[in-house]
Every structure is written in structure tokens, then in C-alpha cells.
Design an enzyme around this catalytic site. Structure first.
Site, PDB file in Angstrom:
ATOM      1  N   TYR A   1      -0.490 -37.567-120.663  1.00 35.07           N
ATOM      2  CA  TYR A   1      -0.748 -36.288-121.322  1.00 35.07           C
ATOM      3  C   TYR A   1      -0.498 -36.442-122.817  1.00 35.07           C
ATOM      4  O   TYR A   1       0.234 -37.336-123.248  1.00 35.07           O
ATOM      5  CB  TYR A   1       0.161 -35.202-120.755  1.00 35.07           C
ATOM      6  CG  TYR A   1      -0.191 -34.779-119.355  1.00 35.07           C
ATOM      7  CD1 TYR A   1       0.298 -35.490-118.260  1.00 35.07           C
ATOM      8  CD2 TYR A   1      -0.988 -33.668-119.115  1.00 35.07           C
ATOM      9  CE1 TYR A   1      -0.016 -35.107-116.965  1.00 35.07           C
ATOM     10  CE2 TYR A   1      -1.300 -33.276-117.829  1.00 35.07           C
ATOM     11  CZ  TYR A   1      -0.826 -33.994-116.755  1.00 35.07           C
ATOM     12  OH  TYR A   1      -1.140 -33.619-115.478  1.00 35.07           O
TER      13      TYR A   1
ATOM     14  N   TYR B  90      -1.131 -40.910-111.818  1.00 39.09           N
ATOM     15  CA  TYR B  90       0.092 -41.501-112.372  1.00 39.09           C
ATOM     16  C   TYR B  90       1.230 -41.346-111.378  1.00 39.09           C
ATOM     17  O   TYR B  90       1.241 -40.429-110.552  1.00 39.09           O
ATOM     18  CB  TYR B  90       0.461 -40.837-113.707  1.00 39.09           C
ATOM     19  CG  TYR B  90       0.587 -39.329-113.645  1.00 39.09           C
ATOM     20  CD1 TYR B  90       1.776 -38.714-113.238  1.00 39.09           C
ATOM     21  CD2 TYR B  90      -0.470 -38.505-114.011  1.00 39.09           C
ATOM     22  CE1 TYR B  90       1.892 -37.335-113.187  1.00 39.09           C
ATOM     23  CE2 TYR B  90      -0.374 -37.128-113.962  1.00 39.09           C
ATOM     24  CZ  TYR B  90       0.816 -36.543-113.559  1.00 39.09           C
ATOM     25  OH  TYR B  90       0.924 -35.183-113.506  1.00 39.09           O
TER      26      TYR B  90
ATOM     27  N   ARG C  94       0.538 -39.169-108.070  1.00 38.51           N
ATOM     28  CA  ARG C  94      -0.140 -37.884-108.010  1.00 38.51           C
ATOM     29  C   ARG C  94      -1.642 -38.118-107.990  1.00 38.51           C
ATOM     30  O   ARG C  94      -2.150 -39.007-108.662  1.00 38.51           O
ATOM     31  CB  ARG C  94       0.211 -37.031-109.229  1.00 38.51           C
ATOM     32  CG  ARG C  94       1.648 -36.532-109.248  1.00 38.51           C
ATOM     33  CD  ARG C  94       1.695 -35.032-109.437  1.00 38.51           C
ATOM     34  NE  ARG C  94       0.999 -34.348-108.356  1.00 38.51           N
ATOM     35  CZ  ARG C  94       0.286 -33.223-108.508  1.00 38.51           C
ATOM     36  NH1 ARG C  94       0.174 -32.666-109.695  1.00 38.51           N
ATOM     37  NH2 ARG C  94      -0.311 -32.665-107.472  1.00 38.51           N
TER      38      ARG C  94
ATOM     39  N   HIS D 299      -6.017 -34.558-111.188  1.00 40.52           N
ATOM     40  CA  HIS D 299      -6.015 -33.101-111.159  1.00 40.52           C
ATOM     41  C   HIS D 299      -6.213 -32.540-112.561  1.00 40.52           C
ATOM     42  O   HIS D 299      -5.982 -33.221-113.563  1.00 40.52           O
ATOM     43  CB  HIS D 299      -4.714 -32.562-110.557  1.00 40.52           C
ATOM     44  CG  HIS D 299      -3.477 -33.008-111.269  1.00 40.52           C
ATOM     45  ND1 HIS D 299      -2.893 -34.240-111.050  1.00 40.52           N
ATOM     46  CD2 HIS D 299      -2.716 -32.403-112.219  1.00 40.52           C
ATOM     47  CE1 HIS D 299      -1.820 -34.366-111.821  1.00 40.52           C
ATOM     48  NE2 HIS D 299      -1.689 -33.273-112.540  1.00 40.52           N
TER      49      HIS D 299
ATOM     50  N   HIS E 105      -5.205 -28.895-114.711  1.00 46.19           N
ATOM     51  CA  HIS E 105      -4.405 -27.678-114.699  1.00 46.19           C
ATOM     52  C   HIS E 105      -5.185 -26.504-115.283  1.00 46.19           C
ATOM     53  O   HIS E 105      -5.922 -26.665-116.266  1.00 46.19           O
ATOM     54  CB  HIS E 105      -3.143 -27.868-115.543  1.00 46.19           C
ATOM     55  CG  HIS E 105      -2.214 -28.926-115.042  1.00 46.19           C
ATOM     56  ND1 HIS E 105      -1.133 -28.650-114.249  1.00 46.19           N
ATOM     57  CD2 HIS E 105      -2.194 -30.266-115.252  1.00 46.19           C
ATOM     58  CE1 HIS E 105      -0.473 -29.774-113.983  1.00 46.19           C
ATOM     59  NE2 HIS E 105      -1.109 -30.771-114.578  1.00 46.19           N
TER      60      HIS E 105
END
Length: 241
Positions: free
Chosen positions: A127, A158, A169, A172, A174
Site C-alpha cells: 500500500y 501479501y 490475503r 482485494h 477496499h
């Protein structure tokens, strides 16, 4: 600078701030969710208290239910600029387009001017901060028919704990979504066929990545620079935060 990978102390701090009952089960990467999920306006939705809009190839007949909430996570950054392209021209990764509509609780009434705040990891699973020009972050509004569309790149997976070779994970994106007269929603979008969807999701029950209402199919894009395209319709519940 990139805000991933996080360190173990940051992970534990974030988990401690989540309304969990009991300690987070970091070993094995499972989290037993017994509290609520934080919404954009600070409200909570009890576990199982909201349901997803069931549509697409995973279900023969859609049923009308509000889109389920998902955990916000530690990487939300306020103040993302208004834009419909989250990825700059030099951003590495497979180009994607995500489009859909924001709808009222009857799954038919479009919600114009609904505000979406969208953020994601880059193709390597990192991120990025406000200081990096809000890379892979953006805010946008629906048109008068409740439609939205944004361009980006496929987010990377990650490990939940930095340096681990297990406990990943799934990919995805958000979302926070708000519209006057409707309960604000914080959620995550997942992709069909990802091998790390629940029950293999390191986030465990807290993220509920096995919810078919939030798993979309990516298909080959029919035009433009994007390689893949997907549709994610979002249904908001009536009420206030």
C-alpha cells in the site's frame, strides 16, 4: 513511501483496536470475529447482521440483500483525490476496470451522487501513502443512474504477517460507500478463482472473503487499455449510521 510491509507491532496494534472479543489468534492467522465491523462513519454492523447482493455466475437467481461489510484494515488514508483512474500510466500490473451501480435496499433504485472511496495494494502487495500522491487511491461519485467506474491494476496478494511464506490475503480492493438516507458501508471486493479466498484467507472470519456477494468474475475487457473488466453492484441498507 510504501505503507506495506507493516511490522509485527503495527499488525498487533491494529488487531487490538478492532472490536474483537478475546485475543486475535495470530498463530495460524485465524481471527475469531465476535464484535462489529467498522463503517466509514464509525458505526458497527454485528457479525451476520448484513447480507450481500447475490448475483453473477455463483448464483442462478439473485436475491435482494444489502452488500455485506468487511474490515477497513490499517491502510485507509483520508483525503484521496477525486479521480476515476487509481493507477498512473507507469503503474506496473495488469490493467483492470471495475464498474457497477450503487443501489437502494430494493436492489433496483439507483443512488445518484453516492460517494465511493477506493484503495488497494499495488501489484506487489504494498500500500502507498498520501505523500506518494495517493497512489492507488481515489474518490468518485455515481452518476444520475447510480453508475460508477474506475480503472486500476490487479492488486497483489501479501502475507498478513511480514516475512512469512504462509498466511496470505487474497487480492482485494477496499471500498467505503455513502449516500444520504442509507447506512454507510465499508467493505472489500474479491475475485473469483483466487486460491487464498476463505477458508485459506489469513484474515480468517474477520474478513469473510467467502461471501459470494463480494466475489466477482473478471472477463477480458472489450475495449481500451484494460486487460480485464469486472462488475460489482453495491446495495446499501436504508437508515443512518
Amino acid at each position: 513511501m510504501a505503507t506495506r510491509p507493516w511490522d509485527r507491532r503495527e499488525l498487533l496494534r491494529w488487531l487490538s483496536l478492532s472490536p474483537l472479543a478475546g485475543a486475535a489468534a495470530v498463530a495460524g492467522f485465524g481471527v475469531d470475529w465476535r464484535g462489529g465491523i467498522r463503517h466509514a462513519a464509525g458505526g458497527t454492523a454485528p457479525h451476520g447482521g448484513t447480507r450481500g447482493f447475490r448475483r453473477g455466475p455463483l448464483h442462478d437467481a439473485p436475491s435482494c440483500e444489502p452488500t455485506t461489510a468487511d474490515v477497513e484494515g490499517p491502510f485507509y488514508v483520508a483525503g484521496a483525490p477525486s479521480r476515476t483512474s487509481l493507477a498512473g500510466p507507469d503503474e506496473p500490473g495488469d490493467r483492470i476496470v471495475i464498474r457497477g451501480r450503487v443501489l437502494g435496499p430494493d436492489c433496483r433504485t439507483p443512488l445518484p451522487n453516492a460517494l465511493l472511496d477506493v484503495w488497494q495494494a499495488d501489484a506487489e502487495g504494498s500500500y502507498h501513502s498520501a505523500e506518494e500522491e495517493y497512489r492507488l487511491r481515489g474518490a468518485l461519485r455515481t452518476d444520475r443512474e447510480g453508475r460508477y467506474e474506475f480503472a486500476s491494476v490487479m492488486p497483489g496478494r501479501y502475507p498478513l504477517v511480514p516475512g512469512s511464506s504462509t498466511g496470505f490475503r487474497p487480492a482485494h480492493i477496499h471500498f467505503t460507500v455513502g449516500s444520504p438516507g442509507h447506512v454507510p458501508l465499508t467493505t472489500q471486493l474479491y475475485f473469483e478463482g483466487d486460491p487464498f479466498l476463505a477458508p485459506k484467507d489469513a484474515c480468517g472470519e474477520m474478513c469473510r472473503s467467502d461471501d459470494p456477494g463480494r466475489i466477482i468474475e473478471l472477463v477480458k475487457a472489450d475495449a481500451g487499455p484494460a486487460r480485464f473488466a469486472g462488475t460489482f453492484d453495491i446495495v446499501l441498507a436504508q437508515g443512518r449510521a
